[in-house]
Design a protein around this motif. Structure first.
Motif, PDB file in Angstrom:
ATOM      1  N   UNK A 113       0.749  -1.215  -0.058  1.00 31.34           N
ATOM      2  CA  UNK A 113       0.106   0.027  -0.040  1.00 31.34           C
ATOM      3  C   UNK A 113       0.624   1.252   0.045  1.00 31.34           C
ATOM      4  N   UNK A 114       2.088   1.181   0.784  1.00 34.26           N
ATOM      5  CA  UNK A 114       2.736   2.391   0.999  1.00 34.26           C
ATOM      6  C   UNK A 114       3.532   2.687  -0.065  1.00 34.26           C
ATOM      7  N   UNK A 115       4.001   1.560  -0.638  1.00 34.09           N
ATOM      8  CA  UNK A 115       5.069   1.910  -2.180  1.00 34.09           C
ATOM      9  C   UNK A 115       3.958   2.396  -3.146  1.00 34.09           C
ATOM     10  N   UNK A 116       2.941   2.189  -3.200  1.00 30.32           N
ATOM     11  CA  UNK A 116       2.141   2.643  -4.276  1.00 30.32           C
ATOM     12  C   UNK A 116       1.758   4.118  -4.156  1.00 30.32           C
ATOM     13  N   UNK A 117       1.546   4.388  -2.610  1.00 28.60           N
ATOM     14  CA  UNK A 117       1.394   5.903  -2.257  1.00 28.60           C
ATOM     15  C   UNK A 117       2.603   6.875  -2.481  1.00 28.60           C
ATOM     16  N   UNK A 118       3.691   6.188  -2.147  1.00 29.33           N
ATOM     17  CA  UNK A 118       4.822   7.024  -2.175  1.00 29.33           C
ATOM     18  C   UNK A 118       5.287   7.409  -3.645  1.00 29.33           C
ATOM     19  N   UNK A 119       4.924   6.572  -4.368  1.00 28.38           N
ATOM     20  CA  UNK A 119       5.373   6.754  -5.811  1.00 28.38           C
ATOM     21  C   UNK A 119       4.670   7.921  -6.544  1.00 28.38           C
ATOM     22  N   UNK A 120       3.618   8.218  -5.938  1.00 34.58           N
ATOM     23  CA  UNK A 120       3.224   9.442  -6.326  1.00 34.58           C
ATOM     24  C   UNK A 120       3.361  10.554  -5.761  1.00 34.58           C
ATOM     25  N   UNK A 121       4.319  10.793  -4.858  1.00 34.98           N
ATOM     26  CA  UNK A 121       4.868  12.012  -4.290  1.00 34.98           C
ATOM     27  C   UNK A 121       6.397  12.283  -4.736  1.00 34.98           C
ATOM     28  N   UNK A 122       6.829  13.335  -4.746  1.00 34.55           N
ATOM     29  CA  UNK A 122       7.754  13.509  -5.334  1.00 34.55           C
ATOM     30  C   UNK A 122       8.999  13.601  -4.196  1.00 34.55           C
ATOM     31  N   UNK A 123      10.370  13.523  -4.434  1.00 39.14           N
ATOM     32  CA  UNK A 123      11.283  13.542  -3.026  1.00 39.14           C
ATOM     33  C   UNK A 123      11.166  14.720  -2.588  1.00 39.14           C
ATOM     34  N   UNK A 124      11.074  15.851  -3.187  1.00 37.80           N
ATOM     35  CA  UNK A 124      10.782  17.171  -2.523  1.00 37.80           C
ATOM     36  C   UNK A 124       9.733  17.166  -1.646  1.00 37.80           C
ATOM     37  N   UNK A 125       8.678  16.788  -1.821  1.00 35.35           N
ATOM     38  CA  UNK A 125       7.459  16.867  -1.164  1.00 35.35           C
ATOM     39  C   UNK A 125       7.703  15.942   0.221  1.00 35.35           C
ATOM     40  N   UNK A 126       8.406  14.890  -0.083  1.00 34.94           N
ATOM     41  CA  UNK A 126       8.542  13.938   1.190  1.00 34.94           C
ATOM     42  C   UNK A 126       9.550  14.562   2.172  1.00 34.94           C
ATOM     43  N   UNK A 127      10.756  15.145   1.394  1.00 38.90           N
ATOM     44  CA  UNK A 127      11.480  15.719   2.427  1.00 38.90           C
ATOM     45  C   UNK A 127      11.073  16.873   2.996  1.00 38.90           C
ATOM     46  N   UNK A 128      10.049  17.579   2.792  1.00 35.28           N
ATOM     47  CA  UNK A 128       9.283  18.716   3.441  1.00 35.28           C
ATOM     48  C   UNK A 128       8.335  18.219   4.574  1.00 35.28           C
ATOM     49  N   UNK A 129       8.194  16.757   4.749  1.00 32.90           N
ATOM     50  CA  UNK A 129       7.171  16.408   5.585  1.00 32.90           C
ATOM     51  C   UNK A 129       7.987  16.094   6.997  1.00 32.90           C
ATOM     52  N   UNK A 130       9.134  16.222   7.336  1.00 31.05           N
ATOM     53  CA  UNK A 130       9.480  15.773   8.670  1.00 31.05           C
ATOM     54  C   UNK A 130       9.169  16.824   9.818  1.00 31.05           C
ATOM     55  N   UNK A 131       8.534  15.956  10.560  1.00 30.40           N
ATOM     56  CA  UNK A 131       7.870  17.070  11.765  1.00 30.40           C
ATOM     57  C   UNK A 131       7.619  16.065  12.831  1.00 30.40           C
ATOM     58  N   UNK A 132       7.662  16.795  14.164  1.00 33.37           N
ATOM     59  CA  UNK A 132       7.230  16.034  15.288  1.00 33.37           C
ATOM     60  C   UNK A 132       5.494  16.149  15.368  1.00 33.37           C
ATOM     61  N   UNK A 133       4.983  15.155  15.554  1.00 37.46           N
ATOM     62  CA  UNK A 133       3.656  15.140  15.733  1.00 37.46           C
ATOM     63  C   UNK A 133       2.888  15.331  16.975  1.00 37.46           C
TER      64      UNK A 133
END
Length: 313
Positions: free
Chosen positions: A270-290
């Motif tokens: 499931x996650x592989x399919x989802x991550x393939x739709x996101x650019x590396x730039x988008x993913x790198x901007x997601x680091x955050x304490x929840x």
């Protein structure tokens, strides 16, 4: 000792094995910890609330119907926990129930998460649970009490972008299982609570997190439901009342245990399919304490390790 989670809150309310005893809850300033402190207090227990947010802890403690104390304590600080244990014993008496609930999470790629932040999640969630057990085990042995470790369905199948949290929750499950065998001859019971989607501030941004959003979207309708902290606290209280080895919140999670070998490959697909739709730039901007609780802990940690740091929150 059996599994529990679905016998009904009314049945638990008619029983009184908790009344007059002492409970300790870590991470009690908000979320599940706060809700559980309220539920145990309503059941007649004297409650000690431990956490990082002293003012919030005090407000919660002052609103409880039974005798309570609150203490600002970092679960990664053994000396602070030992001091808290001594204070609990002196003010309320020895603990009969200890709930290792304190936890934080960070979302984002492992490669973009700072080593200090990744380590902090492990330290709070896993090492903090062990520290809590170490400080309060003498009291639990005296009372032949109950230690409840809060785990998560994150232990069932590790999700990308949540590596520290998933590793810590798998770790606390393993720790609690090992501890159970060691302390059972002393009359101490160890339980593990598995929490699913719970409406705390940790998942306020659930729909903004690509992996969590995808996992929830691909679950059956009943598994997508987000349960309130109060409802989860009711299930936990039933488990505590019965000294259950396993507590499931929600109760249907018990039926997932035999299926656990299937979850890692399913989550990966499931996650592989989802991550393939996101650019590396988008993913790198997601680091955050929840969540606010996690940010409070991280800001306190930064302040303690770097006096020049000042939180902007």
């Amino acid at each position: 000792m059996g599994d529990t989670g679905g016998t009904g809150v009314r049945a638990a309310a008619n029983e009184t094995p908790l009344r007059g005893r002492v409970a300790v809850v870590t991470g009690a300033a908000r979320g599940v910890g706060e809700a559980l402190a309220r539920r145990l207090s309503a059941a007649g227990m004297r409650v000690a609330l431990l956490g990082r947010e002293e003012e919030t802890l005090r407000r919660v403690a002052n609103s409880l119907p039974s005798e309570s104390v609150c203490m600002e304590a970092d679960v990664t600080d053994c000396a602070a926990l030992d001091g808290a244990a001594q204070q609990v014993d002196a003010q309320l008496g020895p603990a009969s129930v200890v709930v290792a609930n304190a936890g934080i999470a960070v979302g984002g790629p492992f490669s973009r998460t700072s080593a200090d932040l990744w380590q902090r999640v492990i330290d709070v969630n896993l090492i903090g649970a062990a520290n809590t057990a170490r400080s309060f085990l003498p009291q639990l042995m005296c009372t032949r009490g109950y230690f409840l470790q809060i785990a998560s369905t994150a232990a069932f199948g590790s999700a990308p972008l949540m590596s520290a949290y998933c590793a810590s929750k798998a770790g606390v499950e393993s720790f609690a299982r090992a501890l159970r065998g060691e302390v059972d001859p002393d009359g101490v019971t160890v339980g593990i609570a598995y929490l699913h989607w719970t409406g705390t501030d940790m998942i306020d941004g659930l729909d903004d997190h690509p992996v969590l959003r995808a996992l929830r979207r691909n679950q059956p309708w009943f598994a997508r439901r987000v349960h309130s902290p109060a409802q989860v606290a009711d299930w936990l209280t039933i488990g505590i009342t019965h000294r259950a080895h396993h507590v499931y919140a929600p109760p249907w999670l018990r039926w997932c245990q035999p299926l656990r070998p299937l979850f890692p490959p399913l989550v990966a697909r499931i996650t592989r399919r989802e991550l393939q739709t996101r650019s590396r730039v988008e993913l790198e901007a997601d680091v955050a304490v929840l969540g606010a609780g996690g940010r409070a802990d991280w800001n306190s940690f930064l302040t303690a390790t770097n006096p020049q740091f000042r939180s902007r929150d």
